[in-house]
Design an enzyme around this catalytic site. Structure first.
Site, PDB file in Angstrom:
ATOM      1  N   ASP A 288       0.831  -1.072   0.032  1.00 30.56           N
ATOM      2  CA  ASP A 288      -0.074  -0.114   0.181  1.00 30.56           C
ATOM      3  C   ASP A 288       0.878   1.131  -0.076  1.00 30.56           C
ATOM      4  O   ASP A 288       1.946   1.193   0.612  1.00 30.56           O
ATOM      5  CB  ASP A 288      -1.039  -0.055   1.301  1.00 30.56           C
ATOM      6  CG  ASP A 288      -2.216   0.304   0.904  1.00 30.56           C
ATOM      7  OD1 ASP A 288      -2.393   1.521   0.483  1.00 30.56           O
ATOM      8  OD2 ASP A 288      -3.417  -0.254   1.447  1.00 30.56           O
TER       9      ASP A 288
ATOM     10  N   ASP B  82      -2.922   4.803  -2.364  1.00 30.90           N
ATOM     11  CA  ASP B  82      -4.203   5.184  -1.430  1.00 30.90           C
ATOM     12  C   ASP B  82      -4.571   6.839  -1.431  1.00 30.90           C
ATOM     13  O   ASP B  82      -3.623   7.554  -1.687  1.00 30.90           O
ATOM     14  CB  ASP B  82      -3.578   5.358   0.055  1.00 30.90           C
ATOM     15  CG  ASP B  82      -4.541   5.419   1.080  1.00 30.90           C
ATOM     16  OD1 ASP B  82      -5.483   4.676   1.434  1.00 30.90           O
ATOM     17  OD2 ASP B  82      -4.431   6.570   1.743  1.00 30.90           O
TER      18      ASP B  82
ATOM     19  N   GLU C 160      -6.827   3.963  -5.650  1.00 33.46           N
ATOM     20  CA  GLU C 160      -8.099   4.326  -5.089  1.00 33.46           C
ATOM     21  C   GLU C 160      -8.207   5.638  -5.382  1.00 33.46           C
ATOM     22  O   GLU C 160      -7.692   6.534  -4.928  1.00 33.46           O
ATOM     23  CB  GLU C 160      -7.831   4.247  -3.466  1.00 33.46           C
ATOM     24  CG  GLU C 160      -9.178   4.171  -2.919  1.00 33.46           C
ATOM     25  CD  GLU C 160      -9.041   4.793  -1.347  1.00 33.46           C
ATOM     26  OE1 GLU C 160      -9.707   4.435  -0.719  1.00 33.46           O
ATOM     27  OE2 GLU C 160      -7.975   5.577  -0.967  1.00 33.46           O
TER      28      GLU C 160
ATOM     29  N   HIS D  79     -11.101  -3.342   2.847  1.00 35.24           N
ATOM     30  CA  HIS D  79     -11.009  -3.125   4.309  1.00 35.24           C
ATOM     31  C   HIS D  79     -11.866  -1.684   4.593  1.00 35.24           C
ATOM     32  O   HIS D  79     -11.831  -1.419   6.061  1.00 35.24           O
ATOM     33  CB  HIS D  79      -9.555  -2.923   4.665  1.00 35.24           C
ATOM     34  CG  HIS D  79      -9.118  -1.656   4.111  1.00 35.24           C
ATOM     35  ND1 HIS D  79      -9.031  -1.356   2.785  1.00 35.24           N
ATOM     36  CD2 HIS D  79      -8.536  -0.561   4.456  1.00 35.24           C
ATOM     37  CE1 HIS D  79      -8.451  -0.428   2.470  1.00 35.24           C
ATOM     38  NE2 HIS D  79      -8.126   0.326   3.447  1.00 35.24           N
ATOM     39  N   ASP D  80     -12.375  -0.958   3.787  1.00 29.49           N
ATOM     40  CA  ASP D  80     -13.016   0.164   4.322  1.00 29.49           C
ATOM     41  C   ASP D  80     -14.808  -0.007   3.937  1.00 29.49           C
ATOM     42  O   ASP D  80     -15.449   0.850   4.221  1.00 29.49           O
ATOM     43  CB  ASP D  80     -12.842   1.318   2.995  1.00 29.49           C
ATOM     44  CG  ASP D  80     -11.415   1.937   3.287  1.00 29.49           C
ATOM     45  OD1 ASP D  80     -10.797   1.645   4.599  1.00 29.49           O
ATOM     46  OD2 ASP D  80     -10.773   2.432   2.326  1.00 29.49           O
TER      47      ASP D  80
HETATM   48  O1  ISL Z   1     -12.373  10.185  -0.828  1.00 23.66           O
HETATM   49  C1  ISL Z   1     -13.139   9.575  -0.411  1.00 23.66           C
HETATM   50  C2  ISL Z   1     -14.723   9.790  -0.514  1.00 23.66           C
HETATM   51  O2  ISL Z   1     -15.065  10.496  -1.490  1.00 23.66           O
HETATM   52  C3  ISL Z   1     -12.829   8.806   0.856  1.00 23.66           C
HETATM   53  O3  ISL Z   1     -13.715   7.671   0.835  1.00 23.66           O
HETATM   54  C4  ISL Z   1     -11.166   8.372   0.865  1.00 23.66           C
HETATM   55  O4  ISL Z   1     -10.959   8.121  -0.499  1.00 23.66           O
HETATM   56  C5  ISL Z   1     -11.036   7.231   1.491  1.00 23.66           C
HETATM   57  O5  ISL Z   1     -11.540   7.232   2.562  1.00 23.66           O
HETATM   58  C6  ISL Z   1      -9.698   6.815   1.673  1.00 23.66           C
HETATM   59  O6  ISL Z   1      -9.353   5.558   2.173  1.00 23.66           O
HETATM   60  C7  ISL Z   1      -8.077   5.162   2.390  1.00 23.66           C
HETATM   61  O7  ISL Z   1      -7.279   6.266   2.878  1.00 23.66           O
HETATM   62  C8  ISL Z   1      -7.618   6.563   4.375  1.00 23.66           C
HETATM   63  C9  ISL Z   1      -7.874   5.151   4.984  1.00 23.66           C
HETATM   64  O8  ISL Z   1      -8.295   5.322   6.384  1.00 23.66           O
HETATM   65  C10 ISL Z   1      -8.258   4.080   4.553  1.00 23.66           C
HETATM   66  O9  ISL Z   1      -8.470   2.816   5.051  1.00 23.66           O
HETATM   67  C11 ISL Z   1      -7.921   3.843   2.905  1.00 23.66           C
HETATM   68  O10 ISL Z   1      -8.431   2.864   2.146  1.00 23.66           O
HETATM   69  C12 ISL Z   1      -6.435   7.364   5.022  1.00 23.66           C
HETATM   70  O11 ISL Z   1      -5.108   6.854   4.583  1.00 23.66           O
END
Ligand code: ISL
Length: 562
Positions: free
Chosen positions: A98, A199, A256, A327-328
């Site tokens: 990641d 990320d 992402e 995981h989110d």
């Molecule tokens: O951009 C978003 C919604 O429009 C958010 O959802 C964001 O992109 C997302 O939460 C990002 O997630 C990632 O980064 C976070 C972390 O907590 C997550 O687990 C990870 O997947 C911060 O690093």
């Protein structure tokens, strides 16, 4: 389309903290991952994405990195990581880490140095911005709730954090910072890493005027995402990163990306795009509610249409990475299946429709055995920073405790983070100690050990699915063939054909998400069953040959060579 080594691969996401603990501290570790490589190989996995394993205070479960060059002690050592790389290589598997570079941890030495000397060079690694009228520079709400600005002690400045206040945003406009990041990326790639999952990357470009926006909540703040949506120029930063790093190693990158601007898909994942691929979140976004704590139920037709639109949009451009969960996100079985379909047949059906789409399939740990969301009785049973904030927001908005907990049950990121269910034994075989997060009590029924013994289990079915997708006969069709929607007039049928580029045999993937059996007319009686989740293959075959029809029971799915 120029063929790439990763086009026909199947990927698996490991959330290391919850995968397998071998030293009894209640936290998964690298040894645990190494010991399960054969399990993953058998599942048909080629690429393994590890959620962050770097040194971190774990305020956001490792997405707050305090040293990009160190492995978190909780997970093991660099030697063990090297062993993991070597063991994966032996099995022709690829490790992807990641890459969290929108922000680091407030414990990173860069940030500590910045705070120690707010006028010095390290302050410029972050956004240290003067407040306005004694208040924050703008009214941004961070992704995790509350202001995205935090005072820099002893100054009239604030630092920006789009996520938690312990995750200060890095200043990508600063060439020195960029060089540091590229050096780090290349250091890992030199080690033999196959690439990165990247990320929250869209957030790296900021509008340096930091304009305020119309408040969009009772807190008087506006989501920081508004700035992300309006600002131009992220592409230049992404191209620079690609040229300086990934491109040199033919690395696989999966980004992402939320909030990409319209018509930018080619720039992101086209042949010369910023990334190899990016996750398709379009179906997941359908359940987002009006505010951070609520969600909407899935409407089958809207869901089906959204997936097909996304497939169509991507065709001729590149590949998206298809996920059911991560995981989110909540568990897919609990989110996308109607109540009556939340059983093994339904889980296999959902798997079939997703894994055989055009794109790179990603399986999230536990999905292959059909793990589900987990109900908790009290907010203290949750660990996730975002869930706790959502809960508090719900309560402040007038929800009862029961209502707020119900929202957590549906949405919480901890749903997917409960430990992996390896067996029906102590702590599901995850740990000999006390797991860092309580298990989903259904591990006594849903676990790997039980499913490995059973030919008709969800796990056995996943193995068949990945094997079919990668079989020498059909690999090309599943990788490069178009995805053409079928039977769209049938209200509860999810069906599409994978159409090979060379005009050879098409493959029909059909699933009945309805409560009642449903019969589909076929174009030929010569269709061959490649895979089905229903027991009665012989009857199905007879029906196809005699009546040129396919009857799918509720939650039935079939893959036919036409
Ligand atoms: O951009 C978003 C919604 O429009 C958010 O959802 C964001 O992109 C997302 O939460 C990002 O997630 C990632 O980064 C976070 C972390 O907590 C997550 O687990 C990870 O997947 C911060 O690093």
């Amino acid at each position: 389309m120029k063929k790439k080594w990763w086009h026909d691969k199947v990927a698996y996401q490991i959330y290391p903290k919850s995968f397998l603990d071998t030293d009894g501290d209640g936290i998964g570790d690298l040894r645990g991952i190494i010991s399960k490589l054969d399990y993953l190989k058998e599942l048909g996995i080629d690429i393994i994405w590890l959620s962050p394993i770097y040194k971190s205070p774990f305020v956001d479960q490792g997405y707050d990195i305090s040293d990009y060059y160190k492995i978190a002690e909780e997970f093991g050592t660099m030697e063990e990581f090297d062993e993991l790389l070597a063991e994966a290589k032996k099995r022709e598997m690829y490790i992807v880490m990641d890459l969290v570079v929108n922000h680091c941890s407030d414990q990173h030495e860069w940030f500590r140095k910045a705070l120690a000397d707010p006028e010095g060079e390290y302050a410029d690694y972050f956004y240290f911005i003067k407040g306005k009228d004694g208040k924050a520079p703008s009214n941004y709400r961070s992704y995790f709730g509350g202001s995205a600005w935090e005072p820099v002690p002893g100054t009239d400045k604030y630092y920006l954090h789009m996520f938690a206040k312990e995750q200060p945003d890095l200043n990508w406009e600063n060439p020195r910072l960029r060089r540091e990041i590229y050096k780090m990326i290349n250091w890992w790639l030199e080690k033999g890493l196959a690439g990165f999952r990247i990320d929250a990357i869209i957030n790296i470009k900021k509008d340096l005027d930091f304009p305020s926006f119309e408040p969009d909540g009772p807190d008087g703040l506006a989501s920081c995402v508004k700035m992300v949506e309006e600002v131009q120029g992220v592409g230049e930063l992404l191209e620079d990163m690609k040229h300086e790093t990934f491109e040199k190693y033919d690395a696989f990158t999966v980004a992402e990306v939320f909030n990409m601007k319209d018509d930018e898909l080619r720039e992101f994942i086209g042949e010369d795009g910023h990334f190899s691929t990016m996750f398709d979140f379009s179906a997941h976004e359908l359940t987002y509610g009006e505010n951070r704590w609520e969600s909407r139920p899935i409407d089958f037709k809207e869901w089906r249409e959204t997936i097909f639109e996304s497939q169509k949009e991507t065709e001729g451009i590149g590949f998206k990475a298809n996920i059911i969960e991560n995981h989110d996100e909540p568990r897919g079985a609990s989110r996308f299946l109607p109540e009556y379909a939340q059983n093994e047949a339904g889980k296999k059906m959902l798997a079939t429709t997703s894994i055989l789409l055009r794109g790179i399939p990603f399986i999230y740990q536990g999905q292959e055995i059909g793990m589900t969301n987990c109900r908790r009785k009290d907010i203290s049973e949750y660990d996730d920073i975002s869930t706790i904030d959502q809960y508090n927001e719900a309560i402040n908005a007038g929800c009862t405790v029961e209502e707020a907990l119900e929202c957590c049950y549906k949405n919480s990121r901890d749903n997917a983070r409960t430990p992996m269910q390896w067996s029906a034994g102590k702590n599901a075989g995850f740990s000999a100690g006390t797991p860092w997060l309580a298990l989903n009590p259904n591990y006594t029924k849903i676990n790997v050990e039980e499913q490995e013994k059973r030919e008709d289990s969800v796990l056995s079915y996943y193995k068949k699915l990945t094997a079919l997708r990668k079989s020498p006969e059909y690999r090309e069709t599943f990788t490069y063939g178009k995805c053409v929607p079928k039977y769209e007039d049938e209200e509860e049928i999810f069906a599409y054909c994978r159409v090979p580029e060379d005009g050879g045999h098409q493959i029909l993937v059909a699933a009945n998400f309805g409560k009642e059996p449903h019969t589909l007319k076929l174009d030929s009686s010569g269709a061959e069953i490649l895979l089905t989740n229903t027991a009665d293959q012989a009857d199905m075959k007879k029906e196809i040959q005699k009546k040129q029809e396919l009857t799918l029971p509720s939650c039935g799915t079939a893959v036919l060579l036409l």
